[in-house]
Design a protein around this motif. Sequence first.
Motif, PDB file in Angstrom:
ATOM      1  N   SER A  89      46.373  35.424   9.904  1.00 50.87           N
ATOM      2  CA  SER A  89      45.211  35.141  10.202  1.00 50.87           C
ATOM      3  C   SER A  89      44.939  33.533  10.253  1.00 50.87           C
ATOM      4  CB  SER A  89      44.382  35.616   8.911  1.00 50.87           C
ATOM      5  OG  SER A  89      44.902  35.098   7.815  1.00 50.87           O
ATOM      6  N   THR A  90      46.065  32.822  10.465  1.00 44.59           N
ATOM      7  CA  THR A  90      45.826  31.462  10.687  1.00 44.59           C
ATOM      8  C   THR A  90      46.694  30.936  11.566  1.00 44.59           C
ATOM      9  OG1 THR A  90      47.254  30.865   8.719  1.00 44.59           O
ATOM     10  CG2 THR A  90      45.248  30.904   8.134  1.00 44.59           C
ATOM     11  N   ALA A  91      48.127  30.659  11.614  1.00 44.77           N
ATOM     12  CA  ALA A  91      49.082  30.304  12.797  1.00 44.77           C
ATOM     13  C   ALA A  91      48.871  31.437  13.580  1.00 44.77           C
ATOM     14  CB  ALA A  91      50.310  30.049  12.030  1.00 44.77           C
ATOM     15  N   ALA A 124      39.547  33.435  22.488  1.00 42.87           N
ATOM     16  CA  ALA A 124      39.166  32.932  20.997  1.00 42.87           C
ATOM     17  C   ALA A 124      37.935  34.066  20.796  1.00 42.87           C
ATOM     18  CB  ALA A 124      38.443  31.564  21.044  1.00 42.87           C
ATOM     19  N   VAL A 125      37.250  34.712  21.679  1.00 40.65           N
ATOM     20  CA  VAL A 125      36.436  35.801  21.352  1.00 40.65           C
ATOM     21  C   VAL A 125      37.103  37.032  21.021  1.00 40.65           C
ATOM     22  CG1 VAL A 125      34.777  36.978  22.410  1.00 40.65           C
ATOM     23  CG2 VAL A 125      34.521  34.528  22.763  1.00 40.65           C
ATOM     24  N   LEU A 126      38.286  37.147  21.464  1.00 41.19           N
ATOM     25  CA  LEU A 126      38.733  38.626  21.467  1.00 41.19           C
ATOM     26  C   LEU A 126      40.015  38.478  20.330  1.00 41.19           C
ATOM     27  CD1 LEU A 126      39.165  39.320  25.318  1.00 41.19           C
ATOM     28  CD2 LEU A 126      37.578  40.454  23.452  1.00 41.19           C
ATOM     29  N   ILE A 127      40.152  37.497  19.636  1.00 42.41           N
ATOM     30  CA  ILE A 127      41.112  37.294  18.579  1.00 42.41           C
ATOM     31  C   ILE A 127      40.727  38.119  17.358  1.00 42.41           C
ATOM     32  CG2 ILE A 127      42.410  35.790  17.090  1.00 42.41           C
ATOM     33  CD1 ILE A 127      43.551  36.163  19.949  1.00 42.41           C
ATOM     34  N   PRO A 128      39.587  38.056  16.853  1.00 37.87           N
ATOM     35  CA  PRO A 128      39.420  38.848  15.431  1.00 37.87           C
ATOM     36  C   PRO A 128      39.489  40.214  15.559  1.00 37.87           C
ATOM     37  CG  PRO A 128      37.576  37.578  16.179  1.00 37.87           C
ATOM     38  CD  PRO A 128      38.481  37.429  17.505  1.00 37.87           C
ATOM     39  N   GLY A 153      44.096  43.220   5.160  1.00 34.97           N
ATOM     40  CA  GLY A 153      43.868  41.778   4.890  1.00 34.97           C
ATOM     41  C   GLY A 153      43.729  40.743   5.856  1.00 34.97           C
ATOM     42  N   GLU A 154      44.681  41.039   6.722  1.00 35.36           N
ATOM     43  CA  GLU A 154      44.590  40.091   8.169  1.00 35.36           C
ATOM     44  C   GLU A 154      43.187  40.043   8.767  1.00 35.36           C
ATOM     45  OE1 GLU A 154      46.004  39.393  12.714  1.00 35.36           O
ATOM     46  OE2 GLU A 154      46.514  41.321  11.493  1.00 35.36           O
ATOM     47  N   SER A 155      42.662  41.478   8.754  1.00 38.96           N
ATOM     48  CA  SER A 155      41.197  41.644   9.156  1.00 38.96           C
ATOM     49  C   SER A 155      40.182  40.810   8.762  1.00 38.96           C
ATOM     50  CB  SER A 155      40.810  42.671   9.661  1.00 38.96           C
ATOM     51  OG  SER A 155      39.488  42.855  10.104  1.00 38.96           O
ATOM     52  N   MET A 156      40.449  40.765   7.138  1.00 46.20           N
ATOM     53  CA  MET A 156      39.161  40.217   6.174  1.00 46.20           C
ATOM     54  C   MET A 156      39.512  38.657   6.400  1.00 46.20           C
ATOM     55  SD  MET A 156      39.092  42.344   2.834  1.00 46.20           S
ATOM     56  CE  MET A 156      40.775  41.754   2.291  1.00 46.20           C
ATOM     57  N   ILE A 157      40.700  38.099   6.452  1.00 48.60           N
ATOM     58  CA  ILE A 157      40.691  36.799   6.632  1.00 48.60           C
ATOM     59  C   ILE A 157      40.493  35.919   7.998  1.00 48.60           C
ATOM     60  CG2 ILE A 157      42.026  34.610   6.084  1.00 48.60           C
ATOM     61  CD1 ILE A 157      41.480  36.160   3.545  1.00 48.60           C
ATOM     62  N   ASN A 158      41.099  36.991   8.960  1.00 50.37           N
ATOM     63  CA  ASN A 158      40.820  36.343  10.560  1.00 50.37           C
ATOM     64  C   ASN A 158      39.380  36.292  10.879  1.00 50.37           C
ATOM     65  OD1 ASN A 158      40.296  38.703  11.606  1.00 50.37           O
ATOM     66  ND2 ASN A 158      42.492  38.676  12.632  1.00 50.37           N
ATOM     67  N   ASP A 159      38.445  37.034  10.455  1.00 50.59           N
ATOM     68  CA  ASP A 159      37.166  37.150  10.688  1.00 50.59           C
ATOM     69  C   ASP A 159      36.556  35.599  10.570  1.00 50.59           C
ATOM     70  OD1 ASP A 159      37.172  39.654  11.316  1.00 50.59           O
ATOM     71  OD2 ASP A 159      36.095  40.522   9.461  1.00 50.59           O
ATOM     72  N   GLY A 160      37.098  34.971   9.387  1.00 56.37           N
ATOM     73  CA  GLY A 160      36.590  33.752   8.959  1.00 56.37           C
ATOM     74  C   GLY A 160      37.189  32.807   9.929  1.00 56.37           C
ATOM     75  N   THR A 161      38.468  32.616   9.811  1.00 52.82           N
ATOM     76  CA  THR A 161      39.158  31.710  10.538  1.00 52.82           C
ATOM     77  C   THR A 161      38.836  31.621  12.152  1.00 52.82           C
ATOM     78  OG1 THR A 161      41.254  33.014  10.535  1.00 52.82           O
ATOM     79  CG2 THR A 161      41.098  31.397   8.912  1.00 52.82           C
ATOM     80  N   SER A 239      32.560  28.516   5.791  1.00 55.09           N
ATOM     81  CA  SER A 239      32.749  29.772   6.261  1.00 55.09           C
ATOM     82  C   SER A 239      32.105  30.931   5.429  1.00 55.09           C
ATOM     83  CB  SER A 239      34.031  30.006   6.584  1.00 55.09           C
ATOM     84  OG  SER A 239      34.269  31.465   6.946  1.00 55.09           O
ATOM     85  N   GLY A 240      30.829  31.389   5.933  1.00 51.12           N
ATOM     86  CA  GLY A 240      30.082  32.350   5.067  1.00 51.12           C
ATOM     87  C   GLY A 240      31.018  33.551   4.957  1.00 51.12           C
ATOM     88  N   VAL A 241      31.665  33.787   6.245  1.00 47.82           N
ATOM     89  CA  VAL A 241      32.512  35.047   6.301  1.00 47.82           C
ATOM     90  C   VAL A 241      33.752  34.999   5.096  1.00 47.82           C
ATOM     91  CG1 VAL A 241      34.347  36.338   7.637  1.00 47.82           C
ATOM     92  CG2 VAL A 241      32.278  35.496   8.626  1.00 47.82           C
ATOM     93  N   LEU A 242      34.433  33.772   5.118  1.00 41.64           N
ATOM     94  CA  LEU A 242      35.541  33.729   3.936  1.00 41.64           C
ATOM     95  C   LEU A 242      34.840  33.623   2.628  1.00 41.64           C
ATOM     96  CD1 LEU A 242      38.022  31.236   5.630  1.00 41.64           C
ATOM     97  CD2 LEU A 242      38.182  33.605   5.027  1.00 41.64           C
ATOM     98  N   ALA A 243      33.583  32.948   2.283  1.00 40.25           N
ATOM     99  CA  ALA A 243      32.834  33.019   1.263  1.00 40.25           C
ATOM    100  C   ALA A 243      32.917  34.670   0.660  1.00 40.25           C
ATOM    101  CB  ALA A 243      31.468  32.283   1.237  1.00 40.25           C
ATOM    102  N   VAL A 244      32.302  35.449   1.688  1.00 40.46           N
ATOM    103  CA  VAL A 244      31.888  36.878   1.235  1.00 40.46           C
ATOM    104  C   VAL A 244      33.334  37.531   0.848  1.00 40.46           C
ATOM    105  CG1 VAL A 244      31.021  38.960   1.804  1.00 40.46           C
ATOM    106  CG2 VAL A 244      29.879  36.963   2.619  1.00 40.46           C
TER     107      VAL A 244
END
Length: 399
Positions: A89-91, A124-128, A153-161, A239-244
């Motif tokens: 979800s990062t690199a 970038a639009v299509l990565i989440p 788990g990847e989906s939850m984090i990469n929504d924000g990043t 990041s509101g997404v990562l906060a939630v």
Amino acid sequence: MLEDVALVLSLLLIGYLVYTLDRNKQAFPAPPVLVLLGILLSFIPFYSEVPVTASFIYHILLPALLFVGAYRFPVQQFFRYRRFILLLSTAGIVAAVFLSGAAFFAVSIPFMTISFTAALLIAAVLIPTDPVSVIEILSSDLDDELVTSVVEGESMINDGTSIVVFSLVFSWYVQSPPTFLEGTSQLLVTSLGGAAIGAAFGWLFSLALHYTHERSYQIMLSIIIAYASFIAAEAVHASGVLAVVTAGLFLSHRIKASSRESHLRESLDGFWEIVELSILSLLFLLIGIAAGPSLFNSYWHVIVLFFILMVVLRWLVVELIMRATPTVHKPTFSERFLVSISGVKGAVSVYLILTIQESAADQAALLAAVSFSVVFLSLLLQSLAIHPAARFIRFLGRS
């Protein structure tokens, strides 16, 4: 006002019918069915004029979905597979954006005029990723904790990043490229700031949960946690997404450690299950309504090729990261393959497409047409491919 209420009720009724009548949810998961129905609805004037906005999806629908996903996600599984989840979800996102952007730029040269920056923006639009349409299938068909945990788990984090990465690429597209230091610092500050705010809210409100035994009050408090953490983070440009997500994970951990776990989960589960199904019905129908006009374009030969390349490139990224990551949980080739093809596009990608449309950026119509078409192919083809792929892999494991 009455028309808006009638519209929402009719969409909820359609969602209810799809979820109720769909007896074969594995072979035909509800999300792609709802998207197809939404596309059909886009030709009906009553629905075609629905103002599907980026703000509505991002500020109203997304926080609740993210919260319920994080709250239900077992924290021990997150920590068990944290290296895979965090690296993907990062690199993994950064690598996938540049590889997919370069691939789209290369295949588009004979057919359309598009800049390399615009190609990166589409990537970038299509990565989440959005596992809603596949996670239940994986759980029932395969019963593989590693696959389901990493995908979810990847989906939850990469929504924000991914939103942060999109913001950087979009600023490059409309203005000038940020320096490496600027981009890295913005990614870290936004992401870590959102996580810190979410942890604070999760800790504070999880304490408050123990001050009442009334289920209705506990449900009220959970709603506050979901939206207050999101709003607070967005207010300070974190990041509101990562906060939630962090607030939901923290709450789940606190409930797990509580002697009243069964009572607290019983209080919250019934309410949030109804909320989740209602929001998913609205969301996927609205995705179809919003995407419908953009699907009628002359770029399908490029779009299909790009979609195939994106699937292959994601598989390569997942292979490299999951094989190179030092961990006691060594995934098999089948597990890595399922993680890669489970990267279905969904709500966050649609929010980013609508953001581009509403910005009136150069070539916004072209960018939306390509992006919506890839989201459509992903929801339709990848969602339908998961069931036979998981069944085949389980068969090979038994033979």
